[in-house]
Motif scaffolding. Structure first.
Motif, PDB file in Angstrom:
ATOM      1  N   ARG A 101       0.635  -1.160   0.048  1.00 52.98           N
ATOM      2  CA  ARG A 101      -0.032  -0.033  -0.181  1.00 52.98           C
ATOM      3  C   ARG A 101       0.928   1.178   0.289  1.00 52.98           C
ATOM      4  NH1 ARG A 101      -5.092   0.602   0.870  1.00 52.98           N
ATOM      5  NH2 ARG A 101      -6.118   2.526   1.935  1.00 52.98           N
ATOM      6  N   PHE A 117       1.912   2.375  -3.623  1.00 54.37           N
ATOM      7  CA  PHE A 117       1.168   2.774  -3.905  1.00 54.37           C
ATOM      8  C   PHE A 117       0.688   4.146  -3.758  1.00 54.37           C
ATOM      9  CE2 PHE A 117      -2.051   0.928  -7.286  1.00 54.37           C
ATOM     10  CZ  PHE A 117      -1.397  -0.327  -7.526  1.00 54.37           C
ATOM     11  N   LEU A 174       0.614   7.269  -6.124  1.00 58.30           N
ATOM     12  CA  LEU A 174      -0.118   8.530  -5.615  1.00 58.30           C
ATOM     13  C   LEU A 174       0.632   9.982  -5.751  1.00 58.30           C
ATOM     14  CD1 LEU A 174      -3.581   8.025  -6.344  1.00 58.30           C
ATOM     15  CD2 LEU A 174      -3.863   8.188  -3.582  1.00 58.30           C
ATOM     16  N   TRP A 211       3.118  15.515 -10.863  1.00 57.42           N
ATOM     17  CA  TRP A 211       3.953  15.379 -12.083  1.00 57.42           C
ATOM     18  C   TRP A 211       2.354  15.936 -12.342  1.00 57.42           C
ATOM     19  CZ3 TRP A 211       2.157  11.849 -17.437  1.00 57.42           C
ATOM     20  CH2 TRP A 211       2.571  12.186 -17.900  1.00 57.42           C
ATOM     21  N   VAL A 242      -9.780  16.828 -11.434  1.00 53.81           N
ATOM     22  CA  VAL A 242      -9.174  18.173 -11.197  1.00 53.81           C
ATOM     23  C   VAL A 242     -10.204  19.184 -12.261  1.00 53.81           C
ATOM     24  CG1 VAL A 242      -7.308  19.504 -12.950  1.00 53.81           C
ATOM     25  CG2 VAL A 242      -7.147  17.114 -12.215  1.00 53.81           C
ATOM     26  N   LEU A 265      -1.581  -6.076 -12.256  1.00 50.78           N
ATOM     27  CA  LEU A 265      -1.190  -6.848 -10.904  1.00 50.78           C
ATOM     28  C   LEU A 265      -1.930  -8.448 -10.664  1.00 50.78           C
ATOM     29  CD1 LEU A 265      -1.545  -3.393  -8.679  1.00 50.78           C
ATOM     30  CD2 LEU A 265       0.422  -5.000  -9.033  1.00 50.78           C
ATOM     31  N   ASN A 278      -6.737  -2.795  -5.360  1.00 54.93           N
ATOM     32  CA  ASN A 278      -6.047  -1.649  -6.314  1.00 54.93           C
ATOM     33  C   ASN A 278      -5.697  -2.269  -7.342  1.00 54.93           C
ATOM     34  OD1 ASN A 278      -5.532  -0.165  -3.611  1.00 54.93           O
ATOM     35  ND2 ASN A 278      -4.105  -2.057  -2.427  1.00 54.93           N
ATOM     36  N   LYS A 279      -5.087  -1.561  -8.904  1.00 52.52           N
ATOM     37  CA  LYS A 279      -4.913  -1.624  -9.561  1.00 52.52           C
ATOM     38  C   LYS A 279      -3.812  -1.675 -10.103  1.00 52.52           C
ATOM     39  CE  LYS A 279      -9.454  -1.466 -10.392  1.00 52.52           C
ATOM     40  NZ  LYS A 279     -10.343  -1.677  -9.371  1.00 52.52           N
ATOM     41  N   PHE A 280      -2.975  -1.679 -10.896  1.00 51.14           N
ATOM     42  CA  PHE A 280      -2.201  -1.064 -11.920  1.00 51.14           C
ATOM     43  C   PHE A 280      -2.813  -1.766 -13.538  1.00 51.14           C
ATOM     44  CE2 PHE A 280       2.555   0.169 -12.281  1.00 51.14           C
ATOM     45  CZ  PHE A 280       2.433  -0.043 -13.292  1.00 51.14           C
ATOM     46  N   ILE A 331      -3.059   4.522 -11.873  1.00 55.18           N
ATOM     47  CA  ILE A 331      -3.007   2.829 -10.507  1.00 55.18           C
ATOM     48  C   ILE A 331      -4.109   3.850 -10.098  1.00 55.18           C
ATOM     49  CG2 ILE A 331      -0.632   3.176 -10.609  1.00 55.18           C
ATOM     50  CD1 ILE A 331      -1.253   4.606  -8.050  1.00 55.18           C
ATOM     51  N   ARG A 332      -5.117   2.785  -9.243  1.00 56.96           N
ATOM     52  CA  ARG A 332      -6.109   3.081  -8.567  1.00 56.96           C
ATOM     53  C   ARG A 332      -5.838   2.758  -7.083  1.00 56.96           C
ATOM     54  NH1 ARG A 332      -6.441   5.402 -12.639  1.00 56.96           N
ATOM     55  NH2 ARG A 332      -8.370   5.548 -13.735  1.00 56.96           N
ATOM     56  N   ILE A 333      -6.480   3.118  -6.385  1.00 56.00           N
ATOM     57  CA  ILE A 333      -6.200   2.715  -4.722  1.00 56.00           C
ATOM     58  C   ILE A 333      -7.177   2.858  -4.028  1.00 56.00           C
ATOM     59  CG2 ILE A 333      -4.543   2.634  -2.627  1.00 56.00           C
ATOM     60  CD1 ILE A 333      -2.785   4.687  -3.926  1.00 56.00           C
ATOM     61  N   GLU A 334      -7.569   2.040  -3.306  1.00 51.47           N
ATOM     62  CA  GLU A 334      -9.387   2.181  -2.898  1.00 51.47           C
ATOM     63  C   GLU A 334      -8.795   2.841  -1.828  1.00 51.47           C
ATOM     64  OE1 GLU A 334     -12.115  -1.413  -0.992  1.00 51.47           O
ATOM     65  OE2 GLU A 334     -12.686  -0.519  -2.868  1.00 51.47           O
ATOM     66  N   ILE A 335      -9.393   3.853  -0.853  1.00 50.73           N
ATOM     67  CA  ILE A 335      -8.555   4.545  -0.134  1.00 50.73           C
ATOM     68  C   ILE A 335     -10.375   4.629   0.973  1.00 50.73           C
ATOM     69  CG2 ILE A 335      -7.558   6.438  -0.888  1.00 50.73           C
ATOM     70  CD1 ILE A 335     -10.141   8.501  -0.958  1.00 50.73           C
ATOM     71  N   VAL A 381      -9.132   5.986  -5.894  1.00 50.43           N
ATOM     72  CA  VAL A 381      -8.923   7.019  -6.168  1.00 50.43           C
ATOM     73  C   VAL A 381      -7.440   7.136  -6.967  1.00 50.43           C
ATOM     74  CG1 VAL A 381      -9.360   9.593  -4.688  1.00 50.43           C
ATOM     75  CG2 VAL A 381      -7.362   7.847  -4.506  1.00 50.43           C
ATOM     76  N   TRP A 396      -4.906   7.951 -10.224  1.00 46.96           N
ATOM     77  CA  TRP A 396      -3.852   8.886 -12.021  1.00 46.96           C
ATOM     78  C   TRP A 396      -4.110   7.870 -12.717  1.00 46.96           C
ATOM     79  CZ3 TRP A 396       0.463   7.664 -13.818  1.00 46.96           C
ATOM     80  CH2 TRP A 396       1.120   6.286 -12.672  1.00 46.96           C
ATOM     81  N   VAL A 412      -2.349   8.274 -16.796  1.00 47.11           N
ATOM     82  CA  VAL A 412      -1.442   9.424 -17.905  1.00 47.11           C
ATOM     83  C   VAL A 412      -1.182   8.153 -19.603  1.00 47.11           C
ATOM     84  CG1 VAL A 412       0.767   7.813 -17.348  1.00 47.11           C
ATOM     85  CG2 VAL A 412       0.334   9.720 -19.294  1.00 47.11           C
ATOM     86  N   PHE A 452      -3.157  14.045 -18.433  1.00 49.52           N
ATOM     87  CA  PHE A 452      -2.964  13.063 -17.187  1.00 49.52           C
ATOM     88  C   PHE A 452      -4.687  12.941 -16.511  1.00 49.52           C
ATOM     89  CE2 PHE A 452      -2.363  13.518 -12.936  1.00 49.52           C
ATOM     90  CZ  PHE A 452      -1.616  12.699 -12.185  1.00 49.52           C
ATOM     91  N   TYR A 501      -6.843  12.981 -12.281  1.00 47.10           N
ATOM     92  CA  TYR A 501      -6.576  12.836 -11.641  1.00 47.10           C
ATOM     93  C   TYR A 501      -8.386  12.790 -11.309  1.00 47.10           C
ATOM     94  CZ  TYR A 501      -5.477  12.436  -6.156  1.00 47.10           C
ATOM     95  OH  TYR A 501      -5.228  12.677  -4.999  1.00 47.10           O
TER      96      TYR A 501
END
Lengths: 154, 225
Positions: free
Chosen positions: A3, A6, A10, A16, B46, B110, B120-122, B171-175, B181, B183, B185, B217, B219
């Motif tokens: 995490r 990751f 982020l 960037w 954004v 992943l 989570n995803k890449f 990537i995506r992360i579960e918050i 959330v 980003w 590219v 980009f 977000y």
């Protein structure tokens, strides 16, 4: 992938986003000059031949495109857009000839930096006077390309 | 055209390789992941901020829908509405507005050890983008060389369509529960060449500034259903 890694990715993405900025090329680097290129030749010769003294004015009007100039073998004249015909009085040494060019004009978009230009396609060319003996039209398309569109023989 | 072809072949190769590697890992682990893993809705945050800072002719709204299949394949549909107004350095004033659409496929690079939807995803994927839009060009100049005058004019109500290709990574992360959330590219390349002398748009909704490849980009914030 952990995490923490990751989260780092982020944050890097956010960084960037803020540091990246686009650069816009808004400088015109292309030619926008569209002129009729005319070369002068002696009858029967293939090499341009300079005129001792030449002067060019527009008809009608008082536009002087060439003040009396010595030893010119080629001139460049603008074509008026929107009317389809441009006339010029050309003084070869002491004698005046009249050049009439009929053409079609098109608006041509060059770029956002350079704007637009009018290009022309020559339809008919007439020349009357004591000096000129004939003419040829090697290139009918008048654009920014540096080529000789008209050849006048004397 | 050769570059686009090379671009597509390279992307296909990368996607196939990555997909193969992920498949191998999953097979080794003998995990059977159900096909349907839910659907996600995302929006780009954004523009939600930049819309407030720009004039009323410069805005963008963009939403994305991504279906999760086996935690590995993610068919994607993106829809947006964008307007752009800019006074260029040359004095030309450009205003354009239109809808844009993108369809494509993402792959999650992943490996998943769970039969539940991944948190989570890449992602790596591709999009085909399309926009149908209107634009006005004001204060464009041309020189009357016969009279030696610089003339300006306006060209109003132009309409155009554009098609482009994108490679997307992110990537995506579960918050929070079901809220993620991340980003993305992306690099975009237009398909097809404009006709010489045609009044091409300075900006295409969903694509960006014309003339070369465009990096973009996003977000994103999203919710999983």
């Amino acid at each position: 992938m952990s995490r923490n890694r990751f989260t780092l990715l982020l944050l890097l993405g956010c960084l960037w986003l803020f540091v990246s900025c686009g650069s816009e090329d808004e400088v015109c680097r292309e030619s926008t000059e569209v002129k009729l290129h005319i070369g002068f030749y002696k009858t029967g010769e293939t090499k341009v031949s300079p005129i001792d003294s030449i002067m060019v004015v527009g008809i009608p009007g008082d536009s002087v495109f060439y003040e009396p100039t010595k030893n010119l073998s080629e001139i460049q004249l603008p074509l008026e857009f929107g009317v389809g015909v441009s006339q010029y009085a050309i003084r070869f040494n002491e004698k005046w000839d009249t050049l009439t060019v009929l053409y079609n004009s098109d608006l041509y978009f060059v770029s956002y930096a350079c704007g637009m230009i009018y290009t022309h396609t020559i339809d008919t060319v007439l020349i009357k006077g004591q000096t000129s003996k004939g003419l040829s039209i090697p290139y009918k398309s008048v654009t920014t390309e540096n080529v000789q569109h008209l050849q006048i023989y004397r | 055209m050769y570059n686009i072809f090379r671009y597509i072949v390279s992307l296909t190769f990368v996607l196939l390789c990555s997909n193969y590697l992920v498949s191998q890992t999953l097979e080794t682990d003998s995990i059977v992941v159900p096909l349907w893993q839910g659907i996600e809705l995302e929006t780009d945050v954004v523009p939600l901020i930049s819309n407030l800072l720009n004039d009323d002719k410069t805005f963008r709204y963009e939403v994305l829908s991504r279906v999760n299949l086996k935690n590995k394949y993610f068919p994607v549909v993106e829809v947006g509405y964008e307007g752009k107004h800019r006074e260029l350095g040359s004095g030309i004033d450009f205003t354009g507005t239109g809808m844009f659409y993108r369809v494509g496929l993402d792959f999650n690079l992943l490996k998943s050890m769970s039969t539940q939807a991944v948190k989570n995803k890449f992602l790596l994927g591709a999009r085909l983008g399309y926009s149908n839009f209107f634009y006005d060009i004001s204060n464009i100049s041309y020189i009357d060389e016969y009279k030696g005058a610089d003339i300006t004019g306006n060209i109003i109500g132009l309409q155009s369509k554009s098609l482009w290709f994108e490679i997307v990574g992110g990537i995506r992360i579960e918050i929070l529960k079901n809220v993620s959330v991340g980003w993305s590219v992306r690099i975009k390349n237009q398909l097809g060449e404009p006709e010489a002398g045609a009044i091409i748009p300075w900006y295409i909704p969903g694509f960006g500034q014309t003339g070369s490849s465009v990096w973009a980009f996003n977000y994103m914030i999203g919710y999983k259903f």
